[in-house]
Design a protein around this motif. Structure first.
Motif, PDB file in Angstrom:
ATOM      1  N   PHE A  64      80.191  20.674  33.876  1.00  0.00           N
ATOM      2  CA  PHE A  64      81.114  20.782  32.750  1.00  0.00           C
ATOM      3  C   PHE A  64      80.680  21.925  31.845  1.00  0.00           C
ATOM      4  N   GLY A  65      81.649  22.446  31.085  1.00  0.00           N
ATOM      5  CA  GLY A  65      81.306  23.525  30.175  1.00  0.00           C
ATOM      6  C   GLY A  65      82.523  24.175  29.549  1.00  0.00           C
ATOM      7  N   SER A  66      82.261  25.118  28.657  1.00  0.00           N
ATOM      8  CA  SER A  66      83.312  25.784  27.892  1.00  0.00           C
ATOM      9  C   SER A  66      84.089  26.798  28.710  1.00  0.00           C
ATOM     10  N   GLU A  67      83.458  27.357  29.744  1.00  0.00           N
ATOM     11  CA  GLU A  67      84.143  28.347  30.570  1.00  0.00           C
ATOM     12  C   GLU A  67      83.747  28.158  32.025  1.00  0.00           C
ATOM     13  N   LEU A  68      84.643  28.586  32.917  1.00  0.00           N
ATOM     14  CA  LEU A  68      84.393  28.447  34.352  1.00  0.00           C
ATOM     15  C   LEU A  68      83.182  29.251  34.809  1.00  0.00           C
ATOM     16  N   LYS A  69      82.941  30.393  34.190  1.00  0.00           N
ATOM     17  CA  LYS A  69      81.822  31.213  34.636  1.00  0.00           C
ATOM     18  C   LYS A  69      80.497  30.463  34.498  1.00  0.00           C
ATOM     19  N   ALA A  70      80.419  29.534  33.542  1.00  0.00           N
ATOM     20  CA  ALA A  70      79.201  28.740  33.392  1.00  0.00           C
ATOM     21  C   ALA A  70      79.037  27.769  34.555  1.00  0.00           C
ATOM     22  N   LEU A  71      80.134  27.152  34.978  1.00  0.00           N
ATOM     23  CA  LEU A  71      80.071  26.228  36.111  1.00  0.00           C
ATOM     24  C   LEU A  71      79.711  26.971  37.388  1.00  0.00           C
ATOM     25  N   LYS A  72      80.201  28.185  37.525  1.00  0.00           N
ATOM     26  CA  LYS A  72      79.920  28.980  38.720  1.00  0.00           C
ATOM     27  C   LYS A  72      78.434  29.292  38.864  1.00  0.00           C
ATOM     28  N   ALA A  73      77.689  29.263  37.768  1.00  0.00           N
ATOM     29  CA  ALA A  73      76.262  29.585  37.815  1.00  0.00           C
ATOM     30  C   ALA A  73      75.417  28.441  38.363  1.00  0.00           C
ATOM     31  N   HIS A  74      76.027  27.285  38.595  1.00  0.00           N
ATOM     32  CA  HIS A  74      75.284  26.147  39.157  1.00  0.00           C
ATOM     33  C   HIS A  74      75.239  26.278  40.680  1.00  0.00           C
ATOM     34  N   PRO A  75      74.110  25.967  41.321  1.00  0.00           N
ATOM     35  CA  PRO A  75      74.012  26.156  42.782  1.00  0.00           C
ATOM     36  C   PRO A  75      74.947  25.276  43.597  1.00  0.00           C
ATOM     37  N   SER A  76      75.470  24.196  43.030  1.00  0.00           N
ATOM     38  CA  SER A  76      76.371  23.322  43.783  1.00  0.00           C
ATOM     39  C   SER A  76      77.823  23.795  43.748  1.00  0.00           C
ATOM     40  N   PHE A  77      78.118  24.805  42.931  1.00  0.00           N
ATOM     41  CA  PHE A  77      79.503  25.225  42.761  1.00  0.00           C
ATOM     42  C   PHE A  77      80.027  25.882  44.028  1.00  0.00           C
ATOM     43  N   SER A  78      81.232  25.488  44.429  1.00  0.00           N
ATOM     44  CA  SER A  78      81.883  26.122  45.585  1.00  0.00           C
ATOM     45  C   SER A  78      83.200  26.713  45.110  1.00  0.00           C
ATOM     46  N   ALA A  79      83.317  28.021  45.182  1.00  0.00           N
ATOM     47  CA  ALA A  79      84.439  28.737  44.559  1.00  0.00           C
ATOM     48  C   ALA A  79      85.631  28.809  45.506  1.00  0.00           C
ATOM     49  N   ARG A  80      86.229  27.649  45.810  1.00  0.00           N
ATOM     50  CA  ARG A  80      87.426  27.634  46.659  1.00  0.00           C
ATOM     51  C   ARG A  80      88.660  27.723  45.770  1.00  0.00           C
ATOM     52  N   ILE A  81      89.456  28.753  45.993  1.00  0.00           N
ATOM     53  CA  ILE A  81      90.629  28.993  45.152  1.00  0.00           C
ATOM     54  C   ILE A  81      91.723  27.987  45.485  1.00  0.00           C
ATOM     55  N   ASP A  82      92.291  27.423  44.451  1.00  0.00           N
ATOM     56  CA  ASP A  82      93.377  26.444  44.579  1.00  0.00           C
ATOM     57  C   ASP A  82      94.703  27.210  44.628  1.00  0.00           C
ATOM     58  N   ARG A  83      95.344  27.216  45.786  1.00  0.00           N
ATOM     59  CA  ARG A  83      96.579  27.986  45.940  1.00  0.00           C
ATOM     60  C   ARG A  83      97.739  27.356  45.165  1.00  0.00           C
ATOM     61  N   GLY A  84      97.680  26.056  44.935  1.00  0.00           N
ATOM     62  CA  GLY A  84      98.680  25.428  44.082  1.00  0.00           C
ATOM     63  C   GLY A  84      98.577  25.940  42.655  1.00  0.00           C
ATOM     64  N   ALA A  85      97.339  26.098  42.159  1.00  0.00           N
ATOM     65  CA  ALA A  85      97.137  26.646  40.817  1.00  0.00           C
ATOM     66  C   ALA A  85      97.618  28.088  40.744  1.00  0.00           C
ATOM     67  N   LEU A  86      97.474  28.826  41.837  1.00  0.00           N
ATOM     68  CA  LEU A  86      97.972  30.201  41.874  1.00  0.00           C
ATOM     69  C   LEU A  86      99.496  30.223  41.744  1.00  0.00           C
ATOM     70  N   CYS A  87     100.168  29.252  42.353  1.00  0.00           N
ATOM     71  CA  CYS A  87     101.623  29.131  42.165  1.00  0.00           C
ATOM     72  C   CYS A  87     101.953  28.904  40.690  1.00  0.00           C
ATOM     73  N   LEU A  88     101.180  28.066  40.029  1.00  0.00           N
ATOM     74  CA  LEU A  88     101.415  27.796  38.606  1.00  0.00           C
ATOM     75  C   LEU A  88     101.249  29.056  37.772  1.00  0.00           C
ATOM     76  N   LEU A  89     100.269  29.878  38.110  1.00  0.00           N
ATOM     77  CA  LEU A  89     100.073  31.138  37.392  1.00  0.00           C
ATOM     78  C   LEU A  89     101.321  32.006  37.483  1.00  0.00           C
ATOM     79  N   LEU A  90     101.936  32.066  38.651  1.00  0.00           N
ATOM     80  CA  LEU A  90     103.121  32.907  38.822  1.00  0.00           C
ATOM     81  C   LEU A  90     104.327  32.349  38.078  1.00  0.00           C
ATOM     82  N   ARG A  91     104.349  31.055  37.836  1.00  0.00           N
ATOM     83  CA  ARG A  91     105.462  30.476  37.072  1.00  0.00           C
ATOM     84  C   ARG A  91     105.240  30.617  35.572  1.00  0.00           C
TER      85      ARG A  91
END
Length: 645
Positions: A165-192
């Motif tokens: 947990f944290g204030s920004e995603l970049k902080a979560l990415k710094a944890h060794p357990s983080f797996s940066a799999r892009i959510d294609r459904g969220a990408l659809c939301l960005l385009l809308r």
């Protein structure tokens, strides 16, 4: 204003070094101090970055323990009524206060009243993580309107599984357990929506905590439990059920006094403070109420552009001169604005494509040269019915719904059967049409309004950049949101009020407040938003709609408050967005940059977008036949973000 990070995991590793790495990734949120705490036996770690605003002494250091030692908190935000809470706590139980920070007050409240009851008594903006050593429970909380961000989620598997947990995603990415799999459904939301709405994020398995919510879990209860301690939907329903009973003039008097009190509270800081000033209704009202309660000229900031279609600096200067503020303006050259673009992928830890992010960052950068805290006028449109779409709905929908939907749909199909380019050519033969640029595009958008079967359909069409975003995203399936599929409980609201409530629960936190938070935190500036004090929100929802949209005027009660301090003639002008000439830039100085990101082979290789419709839009835009700037900017901001990862 600060940032925090943390994790909960049974894995045995050096928690302090990991949480330090996570925390250092968000240093701009808190350049003044950093702190770390971990309990290996209980499996928890907290990190904090501090931007000192209240109590600049070491007594404000975080993570901070409660007086009893039971709670440890990492806190981001401001509790504006914390001195009132201190007095209540002193009556209940005497405290020997170490310092005068609101974080210390909050923790004392946790000891005496518990976490939820304390949060319900607060007035403020915040996100925090608190660990209860006795119950071995982690609680995350976010403020009522969503001013402060909070990401969370389980990552990893087996012995590497961790709740981050944290204030920004970049902080979560710094944890060794983080797996940066892009959510294609969220990408659809960005385009809308040009932003990814809560509870989603760009990464699979990571969500955003909804405003007004609290989440709790422990190593014994791994499934997060989420409750709402405050709900805008409930506030809206309660407001329309029990309307303000006084006259419109009495409503203005009460709003004036309430806003004065709110602004006075938000002017408390141990560091220099100022305000953004565009010269529009909202920011001018905030500055006017600051100046009337200040013995010194308030520091105000605006940026200007030489392009008159995007320049509000002249209006801001006139308001500042009338109020007597200490005003600073900066005229930005196009190359200065364009130079911000390479920074956007690091400012925004997930793709974000509201192009007003650029001027918002520039005015934040200007303000930070002089102050550490700046008040903003955001929220006025959603509370007092300021957007043009509200006016349009109020005027148009009542007439449209009398016409059978079948007839309207037939008309819409007739309009869309003719291409926008053909309509542009025909405009020369239609009286009055030739004066409207992009006439064909406007007609096609109007056809969508005609075909709407309900006000919710109308609203969705008006706020959508793309109606079928999944047609652009490879493997994309658009998830449900509050404006599409998940119906919020808004019984008793008129069509316009439904739109206002939907904006306040989605567009405001997901777009407007995200833009403000990242732009200001990117330069270590704290932003405060007086209109989003929950007392103002609750009062505004009691006002009848005809007090807000009155005699053809939007935001009528707020205008009347402002006119007590600023002459009407300085304010009255057409509403102007806080934008940039994006369409021209993409055809000119940004063309090479965009061409590289939209290269067909590149799109195919990366595998997120279908190249054909994007290349078609790019070709149409470059030719000048259509203005595809916003659709393309959504794609470009994802592409630039992806390149930076």
């Amino acid at each position: 204003m600060c940032g925090f990070v943390g994790f909960l995991s049974s894995q045995s590793f050096d928690r302090l070094s990991i949480v330090r790495r996570m925390s250092d990734s968000i240093e701009t949120r808190g350049p003044d101090d950093s702190g770390y705490w971990a309990d290996a036996e209980q499996g928890v770690a907290l990190g904090h970055r501090r931007l000192s605003i209240l109590d600049l002494s070491p007594e404000g250091h975080q993570p901070m323990h409660s007086p009893s030692g039971r709670y440890v908190v990492a806190f981001n935000g401001e509790i504006y009524n914390h001195l009132d809470l201190r007095r209540d706590l002193e009556v209940t139980r005497g405290f020997a206060w170490r310092g005068h920070s609101d974080t210390e007050t909050l923790l004392a409240g946790f000891d005496v009243w518990g976490v939820r009851r304390t949060v319900e008594r607060t007035i403020g903006m915040f996100a925090f993580a608190v660990w209860d050593k006795i119950s071995r429970t982690l609680t995350l909380a976010r403020d009522r309107l969503g001013e402060k961000p909070l990401y969370y989620g389980w990552q990893g598997s087996g012995s590497n599984r961790a709740f981050l947990f944290g204030s920004e995603l970049k902080a979560l990415k710094a944890h060794p357990s983080f797996s940066a799999r892009i959510d294609r459904g969220a990408l659809c939301l960005l385009l809308r929506y040009n932003a990814i709405p809560a509870p989603y994020s760009i990464y699979e398995g990571i969500g955003k905590l909804d405003p007004g919510s609290m989440l709790s879990l422990s190593l014994d209860q791994l499934e997060p439990q989420i409750i709402q301690y405050w709900s805008l939907e409930k506030v809206a329903r309660a407001g329309v059920a029990k309307r303000f009973s006084g006259s419109a003039e009495a409503a203005v008097d009460q709003l004036d006094e309430l806003l004065k009190d709110v602004v006075r509270q938000q002017m408390v800081a141990d560091v220099p403070l100022g305000a953004f000033l565009s010269g529009g209704i909202d920011s001018s009202a905030v500055v006017a109420l600051m100046q009337v309660q200040s013995s010194l000229p308030v520091k105000t900031f605006t940026i200007g552009f030489d392009d008159a279609g995007y320049n509000e600096a002249l209006h801001a200067k006139a308001v500042a001169k009338h109020l007597g503020t200490d005003h600073t303006e900066l005229y930005v050259q196009p190359n200065q604005a364009r130079d911000v673009i390479p920074r956007l992928p690091t400012l925004y830890c997930e793709p974000f494509s509201d192009s007003s992010q650029i001027p918002t960052f520039l005015v934040s950068q200007l303000a930070r040269q002089h102050v550490t805290v700046s008040l903003s006028g955001d929220g006025g449109d959603e509370l007092f019915s300021g957007y043009n779409r509200y006016q349009m709905t109020d005027r148009l929908w009542r007439r449209l719904e009398r016409i059978p939907k079948e007839v309207r749909s037939l008309l819409a199909r007739g309009i869309t059967s003719v291409s926008p380019g053909r309509w542009d050519w025909l405009a020369r033969f239609i009286p009055g049409a030739s004066g409207y640029p992009m006439f064909g595009d406007k007609l096609h958008k109007g056809a969508g309004v005609l075909a709407s079967g309900s006000v919710d359909e109308l609203y969705l069409g008006l706020i959508s950049h793309r109606i079928r975003p999944d047609s652009w995203v490879v493997g994309g399936h658009e998830p449900l949101t509050k404006s599409m599929g998940i119906q919020p409980a808004l019984e008793g609201l008129s069509p316009v009020e439904r739109m206002m409530a939907l904006d306040a629960t989605s567009y405001l936190p997901d777009d407007i407040l995200t833009k403000l938070d990242r732009a200001t935190m990117g330069v270590s500036l704290e932003s405060r938003v007086p209109f989003l004090d929950h007392r103002v929100v609750e009062f505004a929802w009691t006002l009848p709609l005809d007090y807000k949209l009155r005699d053809g005027e939007t935001k009528w009660p707020l205008r009347q408050v402002l006119y007590r301090y600023v002459p009407k003639e300085l304010i009255e002008r057409p509403k102007m967005g806080f934008g940039i000439p994006l369409d021209d830039w993409l055809r000119g100085p940004l063309r090479e940059w965009a061409e590289d990101l939209l290269d067909e082979a590149r799109l195919r290789r990366e595998g997120y977008f279908r190249p054909a419709p994007i290349r078609e839009n790019w070709s149409e835009h470059l030719s000048g036949r259509r203005n595809r700037a916003h659709n393309l900017w959504d794609v470009l901001m994802f592409q630039a973000w992806l390149e930076a990862q």
